[in-house]
Scaffold this motif. Structure first.
Motif, short mmCIF file in Angstrom:
data_model
loop_
_atom_site.label_atom_id
_atom_site.label_comp_id
_atom_site.label_asym_id
_atom_site.label_seq_id
_atom_site.Cartn_x
_atom_site.Cartn_y
_atom_site.Cartn_z
N SER A 100 17.62 -97.72 -40.94
CA SER A 100 16.18 -97.74 -40.74
C SER A 100 15.74 -97.52 -39.30
O SER A 100 16.07 -96.51 -38.70
CB SER A 100 15.64 -99.08 -41.28
OG SER A 100 14.25 -99.06 -41.40
N TYR A 138 22.07 -94.24 -48.78
CA TYR A 138 20.67 -94.59 -49.05
C TYR A 138 20.55 -95.20 -50.42
O TYR A 138 21.44 -95.09 -51.27
CB TYR A 138 19.77 -93.36 -48.92
CG TYR A 138 19.92 -92.32 -50.02
CD1 TYR A 138 19.05 -92.28 -51.11
CD2 TYR A 138 20.94 -91.38 -49.97
CE1 TYR A 138 19.18 -91.32 -52.10
CE2 TYR A 138 21.07 -90.42 -50.95
CZ TYR A 138 20.19 -90.40 -52.02
OH TYR A 138 20.34 -89.46 -53.01
N GLY A 157 16.94 -100.41 -52.99
CA GLY A 157 15.81 -99.89 -52.25
C GLY A 157 16.18 -99.48 -50.85
O GLY A 157 17.32 -99.12 -50.56
N HIS A 158 15.19 -99.57 -49.94
CA HIS A 158 15.39 -99.09 -48.57
C HIS A 158 16.54 -99.83 -47.88
O HIS A 158 17.41 -99.21 -47.27
CB HIS A 158 14.09 -99.25 -47.79
CG HIS A 158 14.18 -98.82 -46.37
ND1 HIS A 158 14.53 -97.53 -46.02
CD2 HIS A 158 13.98 -99.50 -45.21
CE1 HIS A 158 14.54 -97.43 -44.70
NE2 HIS A 158 14.21 -98.60 -44.19
N ASP A 205 14.60 -95.87 -52.79
CA ASP A 205 13.90 -95.56 -51.54
C ASP A 205 13.41 -94.12 -51.62
O ASP A 205 14.14 -93.18 -51.34
CB ASP A 205 14.84 -95.74 -50.35
CG ASP A 205 14.14 -95.53 -49.01
OD1 ASP A 205 12.95 -95.15 -49.00
OD2 ASP A 205 14.80 -95.72 -47.97
N HIS A 206 12.15 -93.95 -52.01
CA HIS A 206 11.63 -92.61 -52.29
C HIS A 206 10.94 -91.96 -51.09
O HIS A 206 10.46 -90.83 -51.19
CB HIS A 206 10.64 -92.67 -53.45
CG HIS A 206 11.25 -93.18 -54.71
ND1 HIS A 206 12.34 -92.61 -55.31
CD2 HIS A 206 10.92 -94.27 -55.48
CE1 HIS A 206 12.66 -93.28 -56.40
NE2 HIS A 206 11.81 -94.29 -56.53
N ALA A 222 19.23 -94.36 -44.21
CA ALA A 222 17.80 -94.01 -44.18
C ALA A 222 17.19 -94.30 -42.82
O ALA A 222 16.21 -95.04 -42.69
CB ALA A 222 17.05 -94.78 -45.28
N CYS A 272 19.35 -100.95 -48.77
CA CYS A 272 20.29 -100.89 -49.89
C CYS A 272 21.51 -101.78 -49.69
O CYS A 272 22.10 -102.26 -50.66
CB CYS A 272 20.72 -99.45 -50.14
SG CYS A 272 21.50 -98.65 -48.72
N ALA A 276 14.24 -92.51 -47.19
CA ALA A 276 15.57 -92.00 -47.55
C ALA A 276 15.53 -90.49 -47.78
O ALA A 276 16.39 -89.75 -47.32
CB ALA A 276 16.09 -92.71 -48.80
#
Length: 226
Positions: free
Chosen positions: A126, A173, A203-204, A177-178, A150, A206, A181
C-alpha cells in the motif's frame, strides 16, 4: 528517495527492549544523519539463508503488524533474518498515520539501509510504495527481490522505467481489492522479471485477510531466490 538503510554502519545511538514476542527485538536509534529510526528485528533461529527480508507497512499499520501477524517469527523459524521498519512521520517516527505528506525525500535518498541488511528482499504494501518504488528505480541493483502488495505511486513511473528493473518481483494482491490493486498491477506488469499471485477472498490488506496463504506464497518466493 527512500530510506531503506542497507549497507551503512549501524546507528550511533541505539536502545533495545522487548515487547510482545520475546524473540522480537524492538530497536530505536539515530541514523548517521540524525534521523530517528524505529524497527523490529528477528534473527534466524537457525541461519539457513543469506537473503534478508525488510518489511514496510501501509498507512493504518506499523512494524508491530508484522509481529502480530506472526510474519517475523515465521521468517526466523525458516532461517531468514527479518526487519520490520516504522516509516517516518511528521511528528512521531512511529506514527504510520503521518506518512502522507512527508517532506525531505531527497534527504532520504541519501540513506541506503542503515541496518546492515544484505541481499535484501523488500516487502512493500500500500502506502509504502511511496518510499519503496523510488528506491527500486534507483537502487534495484541492491535488492535481491521485491514484493509489492498493491502499492501506491506506481503511476509515477513510465513503462520504460519499469522495464529497466531486473529485480525478481512477486506481485501480490487481494481478489477483492478492485481499485488500488488493479491500478498498481497495470503498471507493475511492465517489470520484466515478475510473477503475479492473487489471494482469493482477500481485500486490500490481503496479508491480514489471508495470512496463511500470504505466508506460503512469500516463503515460496524467498526459497526460489536462493
Amino acid at each position: 528517495i527512500f530510506l531503506l538503510y542497507v549497507g551503512l554502519p549501524g546507528p550511533p545511538e541505539q536502545n533495545s527492549w522487548f515487547w510482545g514476542d520475546p524473540n522480537v527485538t524492538v530497536l530505536a536509534g539515530l541514523t548517521p544523519g540524525n534521523s530517528p529510526i524505529f524497527y523490529r528485528e528477528v534473527l534466524p533461529l537457525n541461519p539457513a539463508h543469506r537473503v534478508e527480508v525488510v518489511l514496510l507497512h501501509g498507512k493504518a499499520f506499523n512494524s508491530h503488524t508484522w509481529e502480530q501477524l506472526g510474519t517475523l517469527q515465521l521468517l526466523s523459524q525458516r532461517g531468514y533474518r527479518a526487519v520490520a521498519l516504522d516509516l517516518p512521520g511528521d511528528d512521531s517516527p512511529t506514527s504510520a498515520s503521518q506518512v502522507v505528506g512527508i517532506t525531505g525525500a531527497h534527504h532520504h535518498a541519501q540513506l541506503i539501509f542503515d541496518l546492515e541488511v544484505q541481499n535484501a528482499v523488500l516487502v512493500s504494501p500500500s502506502l509504502s510504495g511511496h518510499y519503496a518504488l523510488p528506491f527500486l528505480m534507483r537502487g534495484h541493483h541492491q535488492l535481491h527481490g521485491f514484493v509489492p502488495i498493491a502499492p501506491t505511486s506506481t503511476q509515477n513511473y513510465t513503462q520504460e522505467q519499469f522495464w529497466a528493473v531486473k529485480t525478481p518481483t512477486l506481485i501480490l494482491y487481494g481478489e477483492l481489492d478492485h481499485i488500488l490493486a488493479r491500478e498498481s498491477l497495470r503498471h507493475l506488469r511492465h517489470l520484466p522479471n515478475h510473477s503475479v499471485v492473487k489471494l482469493r477472498n482477500a481485500g486490500h490488506a490481503c496479508y491480514l485477510h489471508k495470512p496463511q496463504d500470504f505466508h506460503l506464497v512469500l516463503l515460496a518466493f524467498l526459497d526460489h531466490l536462493l
